[in-house]
Motif scaffolding. Structure first.
Motif, short mmCIF file in Angstrom:
data_model
loop_
_atom_site.label_atom_id
_atom_site.label_comp_id
_atom_site.label_asym_id
_atom_site.label_seq_id
_atom_site.Cartn_x
_atom_site.Cartn_y
_atom_site.Cartn_z
N ARG A 475 -8.46 10.21 5.56
CA ARG A 475 -7.80 9.12 7.05
C ARG A 475 -6.27 9.03 6.91
NH1 ARG A 475 -11.78 5.64 6.56
NH2 ARG A 475 -12.59 5.39 4.41
N GLU A 476 -5.52 10.10 6.42
CA GLU A 476 -4.02 10.27 7.51
C GLU A 476 -4.15 11.51 7.67
OE1 GLU A 476 -5.01 9.96 3.76
OE2 GLU A 476 -4.27 8.38 3.22
N GLY A 477 -5.08 12.13 8.56
CA GLY A 477 -5.21 13.08 9.69
C GLY A 477 -5.58 12.66 10.38
N THR A 478 -6.24 13.80 11.75
CA THR A 478 -6.16 13.43 13.23
C THR A 478 -7.29 13.50 13.30
OG1 THR A 478 -5.59 15.45 13.02
CG2 THR A 478 -3.92 14.18 13.33
N ALA A 479 -8.67 14.15 12.16
CA ALA A 479 -10.11 13.72 12.90
C ALA A 479 -11.08 13.11 11.79
CB ALA A 479 -9.80 15.21 12.88
N PRO A 480 -11.18 11.99 10.89
CA PRO A 480 -11.63 11.48 10.53
C PRO A 480 -12.90 11.39 10.61
CG PRO A 480 -9.75 9.74 10.81
CD PRO A 480 -9.99 11.59 11.30
N ALA A 481 -13.04 11.38 12.01
CA ALA A 481 -14.23 10.98 12.56
C ALA A 481 -15.38 12.82 12.53
CB ALA A 481 -14.25 10.87 14.18
N ALA A 482 -14.65 14.10 12.07
CA ALA A 482 -15.53 15.17 11.95
C ALA A 482 -15.87 14.96 9.71
CB ALA A 482 -14.30 16.31 11.80
N ARG A 483 -15.43 14.00 9.41
CA ARG A 483 -16.17 14.40 8.59
C ARG A 483 -17.89 13.75 8.09
NH1 ARG A 483 -12.59 9.38 5.01
NH2 ARG A 483 -13.20 9.92 3.06
N ILE A 484 -17.91 14.26 6.84
CA ILE A 484 -20.10 14.75 6.75
C ILE A 484 -20.04 14.36 5.17
CG2 ILE A 484 -22.15 15.90 6.65
CD1 ILE A 484 -20.08 17.45 8.75
N PRO A 485 -20.95 13.40 5.26
CA PRO A 485 -21.29 12.67 4.19
C PRO A 485 -21.63 13.94 3.31
CG PRO A 485 -21.99 11.39 5.35
CD PRO A 485 -21.44 12.22 6.41
N GLY A 486 -21.69 13.85 1.67
CA GLY A 486 -21.64 14.78 0.68
C GLY A 486 -21.42 16.55 1.20
N TYR A 487 -20.58 16.54 2.16
CA TYR A 487 -19.81 17.88 2.54
C TYR A 487 -18.04 17.92 2.60
CZ TYR A 487 -24.64 19.79 3.41
OH TYR A 487 -26.63 19.88 3.51
N LEU A 555 -26.48 22.65 8.76
CA LEU A 555 -25.97 22.56 7.66
C LEU A 555 -27.74 22.42 7.33
CD1 LEU A 555 -22.54 20.90 6.82
CD2 LEU A 555 -23.38 23.26 6.62
N LYS A 556 -27.83 21.48 7.65
CA LYS A 556 -29.52 20.92 7.26
C LYS A 556 -30.42 22.19 7.60
CE LYS A 556 -28.25 15.84 6.72
NZ LYS A 556 -28.82 14.79 6.99
N THR A 557 -30.09 22.12 8.52
CA THR A 557 -31.37 23.54 9.08
C THR A 557 -31.06 24.72 8.33
OG1 THR A 557 -31.45 22.14 11.42
CG2 THR A 557 -32.37 24.64 11.23
N ARG A 558 -29.81 25.32 7.65
CA ARG A 558 -30.07 26.62 6.71
C ARG A 558 -30.01 25.81 5.58
NH1 ARG A 558 -27.86 30.72 10.29
NH2 ARG A 558 -26.96 31.75 8.61
N LYS A 559 -30.56 25.08 5.20
CA LYS A 559 -30.64 24.89 3.76
C LYS A 559 -29.30 24.74 2.43
CE LYS A 559 -35.56 24.80 3.79
NZ LYS A 559 -36.25 24.81 5.32
N VAL A 560 -28.07 24.09 3.18
CA VAL A 560 -26.72 24.68 2.75
C VAL A 560 -26.93 23.37 1.72
CG1 VAL A 560 -24.09 24.48 2.57
CG2 VAL A 560 -26.19 25.93 4.71
N ALA A 561 -26.33 23.71 0.46
CA ALA A 561 -26.64 22.81 -0.69
C ALA A 561 -25.40 21.67 -0.12
CB ALA A 561 -26.34 23.46 -1.76
#
Length: 575
Positions: A475-487, A555-561
């Motif tokens: 949240r303090e950075g410039t790109a919180p919109a890049a966050r992905i739940p679980g990763y 990530l989901k397509t390549r089944k990355v945990a």
């Protein structure tokens, strides 16, 4: 004169008949004996035609074998002008041109050509269309076997794969770069053509040189991820009214998983596209990277031991160097005790300048070069620009300062993505690869040679950078919109002034985001660039959401945990 003796009349008649028959016999001896080979050859040459036999062009597939370019059966339609009914020339030209999509004037000229019995009207005609043409029953119109190129995925990966033109030559992309390998070696055949209907004479005399089939290419691309990247960048360009956009997806060892450009085109109808639509902007378009380039300055400072992530600075929103003022993108009060990690997370131009004061021009240049600036990537695609990057002796007094935060130099999108792939790969830079290997006509796979690699920074420095880049997505950075739940996600925004050559000056912006996930064990890197967006232009605002969209799908397509660990807290301010 009458002969009284009937026998004399009979003998005279027989003598005359014998004389005539002897003339016939002599002519037959001449035709079938003395000059039989000569006349036989002349007759054969009237029936024989030499036809080129193009080799079957190799297919192009994605990493899983999904076809991106195929060779299919086709026909060539030809005309023998000597056998065309003069009274039907206009009718024939009108009907043939309509069925083959040709200019009627062109067809009429072909029908009227002199001193030839073979004029090719059209290449690569689908068999069903050729059958309709032949069903018209016009004498002098025939067909020969050919092949044609088709692209079953339509526009997917079009700017990477390219197209094959009407002459059977690669026109753009991999079709052009690997044309000789894909095309194989053409052959030829002399065939007998029937004087009755202009068709091949089955079991007739002929000679043949068999063509050698071309080899196929298996790419590192994933068709599904490529489709998603194209869909996402197309939507973003339209939403933000940008001029164009690109997405690159890499593995840490720089295998190209997706390479999307927009605007794009359909290679099945390439003639309807402009040169700009057919070009691969990922390698062919140079731009100033802006703040995404700060990571190289940060790498140099960490590697040289000039700073640590906790080194603190008092950072104002502007700073003067000689007669030039450099500013941050937003006005702010002096950030007291802002750490170097905080400078990267908040993307401060001023803080980057302050931190890099003790880094020499030559050292900065050397690190930029080591990360790939100023040189082609080696991916092997046509039309690549190495960008603009000069040596320190050509820098002006203040050039080093904007260079430290990614301005006054230019790169292509693959070069910039490769910088982050190097960091994700523990500091080892690998030459980007797109072609996994070749396939012969039996389907046997031969892998490409291993790409070159070399260490650019230490593994420890790479890990420190990744931890710092995670701060940009907080949240303090410039790109919180890049966050992905679980990763856990690490990355960097870029908002650079855009140099427009036609205007000989800056106009508009280049918005970008490049990042990796999962940050604790990077599997993929995604780079997003939007040129001249007019509805919003900050990288964190317009490019970061595209990154999230593509990265989450990949990530989901390549089944990355999922990550399963919490990101360490980045200390923004020193105590």
């Amino acid at each position: 004169m009458r002969l009284k003796d009937p026998m004399r009349r009979l003998n005279a008649a027989l003598l005359m008949i014998a004389f005539v028959l002897s003339l016939f016999a002599g002519r037959l001896v001449q035709l079938q004996g003395i000059k039989s080979d000569e006349y036989e050859q002349a007759a054969m040459e009237q029936r024989l035609r030499k036809i080129d036999l193009p080799a079957v062009r190799g297919n192009i597939t994605d990493a899983e074998g999904n076809p991106l370019a195929l060779t299919q059966e086709a026909r060539g339609i030809f005309v023998d002008p000597t056998r065309i009914n003069p009274e039907k020339k206009t009718e024939i030209a009108a009907r043939i041109s309509s069925m083959l999509g040709l200019d009627v004037g062109f067809v009429l000229k072909c029908l009227e050509k002199k001193n030839t019995q073979y004029v090719l009207l059209a290449h690569q005609v689908p068999p069903e269309r050729a059958k309709l043409v032949m069903s018209l029953g016009y004498k002098g119109i025939g067909q020969v076997p050919e092949s044609r190129r088709s692209y079953p995925a339509d526009a997917v990966a079009a700017n990477v794969v390219g197209f094959v033109n009407q002459d059977g030559d690669g026109g753009e992309g991999l079709e052009y770069a690997y044309d000789k390998l894909l095309k194989g070696e053409s052959g030829w055949q002399r065939v007998e053509i029937s004087a009755v209907d202009g068709q091949h004479i089955p079991m007739g005399e002929g000679q043949i040189k068999e063509p050698v089939p071309g080899k196929g290419l298996r790419l590192t691309l994933s068709q599904d991820i490529q489709w998603k990247a194209e869909e996402a960048i197309s939507a973003a360009v339209k939403k933000h009214k940008a001029e164009s956009g690109t997405v690159v997806v890499l593995t840490p060892d720089s295998k190209v998983v997706a390479m999307a450009s927009y605007p794009t085109f359909d290679p099945n109808a390439y003639s309807k596209a402009t040169a700009a639509q057919r070009s691969n902007r990922v390698v062919g378009e140079a731009f100033e990277p802006g703040s995404t380039g700060k990571v190289i300055t940060a790498a140099a400072l960490l590697e040289e031991g000039l700073v640590t992530p906790e080194t603190s600075f008092d950072v104002p929103d502007s700073i003067w160097k000689f007669s030039t003022e450099f500013e941050d993108s937003h006005d702010h009060k002096v950030w007291k005790n802002l750490t170097f990690g905080g400078i990267l997370a908040k993307s401060s131009n001023v803080g980057t300048i302050m931190a890099s004061e003790n880094l020499s021009d030559q050292k900065l240049h050397d690190y930029l070069t080591s990360f790939g600036f100023g040189s082609p990537t080696g991916v092997g695609l046509p039309g690549e620009t190495p960008g603009i990057f000069s040596t320190p002796d050509k820098w002006s007094g203040t050039d080093r300062y904007p260079i430290s935060f990614g301005q006054t130099i230019s790169v292509n999108a693959l070069q910039m993505a490769g910088v982050y792939a190097t960091i994700a790969n523990g500091g080892v830079r690998v030459t980007p690869s797109l072609v996994a290997g070749t396939l012969d006509e039996e389907g046997d796979f031969t892998p490409s040679e291993a790409p070159q690699s070399r260490r650019v920074i230490s593994e420890d420095t790479a890990h420190q950078l990744i931890r710092m880049l995670e701060g940009a997505t907080t949240r303090e950075g410039t790109a919180p919109a890049a966050r992905i739940p679980g990763y856990r996600v690490a990355g960097k925004t870029g908002t650079a002034e855009r140099y427009v050559e036609s205007k000989r000056g800056y106009d508009g912006y280049t918005a970008s985001f490049v990042g990796m996930a999962p940050a604790d064990d990077p599997q993929l890197i995604v780079q997003v660039v939007l040129q001249d967006p007019k509805k919003g232009y900050y990288g964190g605002e317009v490019a970061a959401p595209v990154f999230k969209n593509v990265m989450e799908f990949a990530l989901k397509t390549r089944k990355v945990a999922q990550t399963g660990t919490a990101a360490p807290t980045l200390k923004m301010f020193a105590d």
